[in-house]
Design a protein around this motif. Structure first.
Motif, PDB file in Angstrom:
ATOM      1  N   GLY A  49       0.390  -1.406  -0.008  1.00  0.00           N
ATOM      2  CA  GLY A  49       0.271  -0.235  -0.112  1.00  0.00           C
ATOM      3  C   GLY A  49       0.799   1.047  -0.487  1.00  0.00           C
ATOM      4  O   GLY A  49       2.412   1.603   0.281  1.00  0.00           O
ATOM      5  N   ALA A  50       0.294   2.523  -0.161  1.00  0.00           N
ATOM      6  CA  ALA A  50       0.919   3.081  -0.043  1.00  0.00           C
ATOM      7  C   ALA A  50       1.147   3.976   0.828  1.00  0.00           C
ATOM      8  O   ALA A  50       0.270   4.464   1.825  1.00  0.00           O
ATOM      9  N   PRO A  51       2.417   4.628   1.272  1.00  0.00           N
ATOM     10  CA  PRO A  51       2.524   5.462   2.550  1.00  0.00           C
ATOM     11  C   PRO A  51       1.493   6.547   2.793  1.00  0.00           C
ATOM     12  O   PRO A  51       1.209   7.257   2.010  1.00  0.00           O
ATOM     13  N   GLY A  52       1.605   6.534   4.371  1.00  0.00           N
ATOM     14  CA  GLY A  52       0.784   7.169   4.789  1.00  0.00           C
ATOM     15  C   GLY A  52      -1.087   7.251   5.041  1.00  0.00           C
ATOM     16  O   GLY A  52      -1.706   7.824   4.928  1.00  0.00           O
ATOM     17  N   THR A  53      -1.217   6.290   4.178  1.00  0.00           N
ATOM     18  CA  THR A  53      -2.486   5.513   4.161  1.00  0.00           C
ATOM     19  C   THR A  53      -3.397   5.586   5.397  1.00  0.00           C
ATOM     20  O   THR A  53      -4.754   6.201   5.671  1.00  0.00           O
ATOM     21  N   VAL A  54      -2.208   4.692   6.440  1.00  0.00           N
ATOM     22  CA  VAL A  54      -2.920   4.375   7.411  1.00  0.00           C
ATOM     23  C   VAL A  54      -2.827   6.278   8.880  1.00  0.00           C
ATOM     24  O   VAL A  54      -4.232   6.125   8.984  1.00  0.00           O
ATOM     25  N   THR A  55      -2.179   6.249   8.557  1.00  0.00           N
ATOM     26  CA  THR A  55      -2.651   7.874   9.295  1.00  0.00           C
ATOM     27  C   THR A  55      -3.263   8.791   8.236  1.00  0.00           C
ATOM     28  O   THR A  55      -4.067   9.134   9.027  1.00  0.00           O
ATOM     29  N   ASP A  56      -3.723   8.552   7.216  1.00  0.00           N
ATOM     30  CA  ASP A  56      -4.971   9.288   7.059  1.00  0.00           C
ATOM     31  C   ASP A  56      -6.433   9.459   7.120  1.00  0.00           C
ATOM     32  O   ASP A  56      -6.927   9.622   7.809  1.00  0.00           O
ATOM     33  N   LEU A  57      -6.379   7.467   7.306  1.00  0.00           N
ATOM     34  CA  LEU A  57      -7.600   7.123   7.776  1.00  0.00           C
ATOM     35  C   LEU A  57      -7.697   6.992   9.107  1.00  0.00           C
ATOM     36  O   LEU A  57      -8.366   7.022   9.721  1.00  0.00           O
ATOM     37  N   ARG A 120     -13.504   6.628   0.562  1.00  0.00           N
ATOM     38  CA  ARG A 120     -13.461   7.714  -0.503  1.00  0.00           C
ATOM     39  C   ARG A 120     -12.375   7.451  -1.451  1.00  0.00           C
ATOM     40  O   ARG A 120     -11.846   7.972  -2.097  1.00  0.00           O
ATOM     41  N   ARG A 121     -11.470   6.930  -0.832  1.00  0.00           N
ATOM     42  CA  ARG A 121      -9.612   6.189  -1.363  1.00  0.00           C
ATOM     43  C   ARG A 121     -10.199   4.578  -1.817  1.00  0.00           C
ATOM     44  O   ARG A 121      -8.158   4.578  -2.291  1.00  0.00           O
ATOM     45  N   GLY A 122     -11.240   4.272  -2.326  1.00  0.00           N
ATOM     46  CA  GLY A 122     -11.351   3.468  -2.984  1.00  0.00           C
ATOM     47  C   GLY A 122      -9.932   2.172  -2.864  1.00  0.00           C
ATOM     48  O   GLY A 122      -9.124   1.467  -3.654  1.00  0.00           O
ATOM     49  N   ILE A 123     -10.120   2.110  -1.346  1.00  0.00           N
ATOM     50  CA  ILE A 123      -9.159   1.011  -0.733  1.00  0.00           C
ATOM     51  C   ILE A 123     -10.437   0.156  -0.536  1.00  0.00           C
ATOM     52  O   ILE A 123     -11.200  -0.274   0.284  1.00  0.00           O
ATOM     53  N   ALA A 127      -9.089  -5.616   4.105  1.00  0.00           N
ATOM     54  CA  ALA A 127      -7.283  -5.554   3.476  1.00  0.00           C
ATOM     55  C   ALA A 127      -6.863  -3.939   4.757  1.00  0.00           C
ATOM     56  O   ALA A 127      -6.317  -5.341   5.655  1.00  0.00           O
ATOM     57  N   VAL A 128      -7.438  -3.222   5.191  1.00  0.00           N
ATOM     58  CA  VAL A 128      -7.398  -2.079   6.209  1.00  0.00           C
ATOM     59  C   VAL A 128      -7.308  -3.089   7.545  1.00  0.00           C
ATOM     60  O   VAL A 128      -6.269  -2.853   8.620  1.00  0.00           O
ATOM     61  N   GLY A 267     -10.636 -13.033  -4.715  1.00  0.00           N
ATOM     62  CA  GLY A 267     -10.946 -11.916  -4.924  1.00  0.00           C
ATOM     63  C   GLY A 267      -9.793 -10.831  -4.621  1.00  0.00           C
ATOM     64  O   GLY A 267      -9.165 -10.867  -3.468  1.00  0.00           O
ATOM     65  N   ASP A 268     -10.026  -9.504  -5.381  1.00  0.00           N
ATOM     66  CA  ASP A 268      -9.106  -8.364  -5.430  1.00  0.00           C
ATOM     67  C   ASP A 268      -9.176  -7.938  -4.188  1.00  0.00           C
ATOM     68  O   ASP A 268     -10.819  -7.521  -3.448  1.00  0.00           O
ATOM     69  N   GLU A 269      -8.287  -7.631  -2.928  1.00  0.00           N
ATOM     70  CA  GLU A 269      -8.552  -6.177  -2.459  1.00  0.00           C
ATOM     71  C   GLU A 269      -8.334  -5.368  -2.467  1.00  0.00           C
ATOM     72  O   GLU A 269      -6.628  -5.215  -2.362  1.00  0.00           O
ATOM     73  N   PRO A 270      -8.176  -3.935  -3.194  1.00  0.00           N
ATOM     74  CA  PRO A 270      -7.681  -2.837  -3.763  1.00  0.00           C
ATOM     75  C   PRO A 270      -6.553  -2.303  -3.182  1.00  0.00           C
ATOM     76  O   PRO A 270      -7.535  -1.894  -1.717  1.00  0.00           O
TER      77      PRO A 270
END
Length: 377
Positions: A49-57, A120-123, A127-128, A267-270
């Motif tokens: 995953g992209a860095p900073g994602t968990v901080t944003d969430l 909102r982020r399409g995630i 997975a999170v 299946g996929d987990e974007p």
């Protein structure tokens, strides 16, 4: 029983920094959140995953979780704040720094906040959830130490060497008894062990689609049922069990059911990451920050000078067209002059050269081709 064979309680849980009170309970909650986000970030990057994602969430999860935790506490212990005999004022229900956050409400509304952020982020929300599960367990282990500083939520009397000394007069204390079960410590150690199990299980079995989070929920509720049975603070009882014990049973069964139902899910987990083109910036761009038609004059000049053969054909070079014509057919004007009976080195020939140099590239090419054909005839 010797006092040294026990765990002492802090003499205070609040320190005043001028007019600002610093509360240990709040510090434990904040520290737990920071550690959970740090662990989640590392695990999310390791997953791709992209860095900073968990901080944003976390911007969504933390306020939702605080509101949910406080709501659960006030709803289940409403008699503390409302009614003629309530020991606290109704407004005290807003003072979360004094303690009182129900983990069930915190997880429920916190998960809702994460779900909104993921949408909102399409995630993938599952997975999170799997990524955050071990960090949440560690955060709970840290947060429980806030109860230690507040001298609350302890267990029944005990003479074990690790008994917790509680000041007389606290809710749940027994006259003449000084040491009680440190249920905050039991739950903290249980949560740390659970975090380790989750990390190992995730690596060993590759649990996905929310199954690792379901394992966290089942593991936590199992330990919480045991710890809750040791506590002596006031609580509602149903059929001989504390309300939180019944809540643990229900959530434990729901977690196991989800774990079983999703056993064959695939299946996929974007992760919300878009791969860049393998070739990088388009070939021939003078500057990757902008396209060629937006390039600076100096960029284009450097690029053209570096092109194969060192040829320069830019329209910014006044002699470029004439030089290209000379290179293509250096004797064209001489042949034309001889066929017309005028030596190439006469003044007339020189004038012809000057005129040819002044002509545009397309006109010069056409003229040269016509003269060459006439000389052959």
């Amino acid at each position: 029983m010797p006092l040294l064979a026990s765990i002492p309680s802090p003499s205070q849980g609040v320190w005043n920094l001028g007019p600002i009170p610093i509360r240990a309970y709040a510090l434990c909650i904040v520290l737990g959140v920071i550690v959970a986000v740090w662990i989640g970030e590392r695990r999310w990057r390791a997953r791709g995953g992209a860095p900073g994602t968990v901080t944003d969430l976390a911007v969504w999860a933390v306020p939702f979780g605080l509101v949910g935790g406080r709501l659960y506490h006030v709803i289940t212990d409403w008699q503390l704040y409302f009614g003629a005999d309530a020991p606290k004022r109704p407004v005290d229900a807003l003072f979360i720094w004094e303690g009182g956050l129900g983990i069930w409400g915190a997880i429920a509304l916190g998960a809702l906040g994460v779900y909104i952020g993921c949408r909102r982020r399409g995630i993938s929300f599952t997975a999170v959830a799997d990524t955050l599960a071990p960090g949440i367990a560690v955060a709970q282990a840290i947060g429980r130490w806030g109860n230690y500083f507040n001298q609350e939520l302890f267990g029944g009397p005990t003479d074990l060497p690790w008994g917790l000394r509680i000041d007389p007069g606290r809710p749940g204390t027994v006259p003449g008894v000084e040491t009680y079960h440190p249920t905050f410590l039991y739950e903290s150690l249980w949560d740390l062990a659970l975090a380790g199990v989750l990390v190992l299980a995730g690596r060993r079995f590759g649990l996905r689609y929310g199954r690792l989070f379901a394992l966290y929920v089942a593991g936590y509720t199992l330990g919480r049922f045991w710890v809750e049975g040791l506590r002596v603070d006031p609580a509602h009882h149903v059929l001989g069990l504390r309300l939180n014990q019944w809540t643990s049973i229900v959530i434990f069964l729901l977690a196991l059911a989800y774990f079983w139902v999703t056993r064959d899910k695939s299946g996929d987990e974007p992760l919300g990451v878009t791969a860049e083109p393998a070739g990088g910036p388009a070939d021939g761009d003078a500057d990757p920050a902008h396209q060629r038609d937006q390039a600076d004059e100096s960029d284009l000049r450097d690029h053209d000078e570096a092109s194969p053969g060192g040829d320069r054909t830019s329209g910014d070079d006044p002699g470029g067209a004439a030089a290209a014509l000379e290179g293509a057919d250096g004797t064209a004007r001489d042949e034309a002059a001889l066929s017309a009976g005028t030596p190439a080195d006469t003044p007339a020939g020189t004038a012809a050269d000057t005129a040819a140099d002044a002509a545009s590239a397309p006109a010069a090419e056409v003229g040269a081709a016509s003269d060459r054909e006439a000389g052959r005839r």
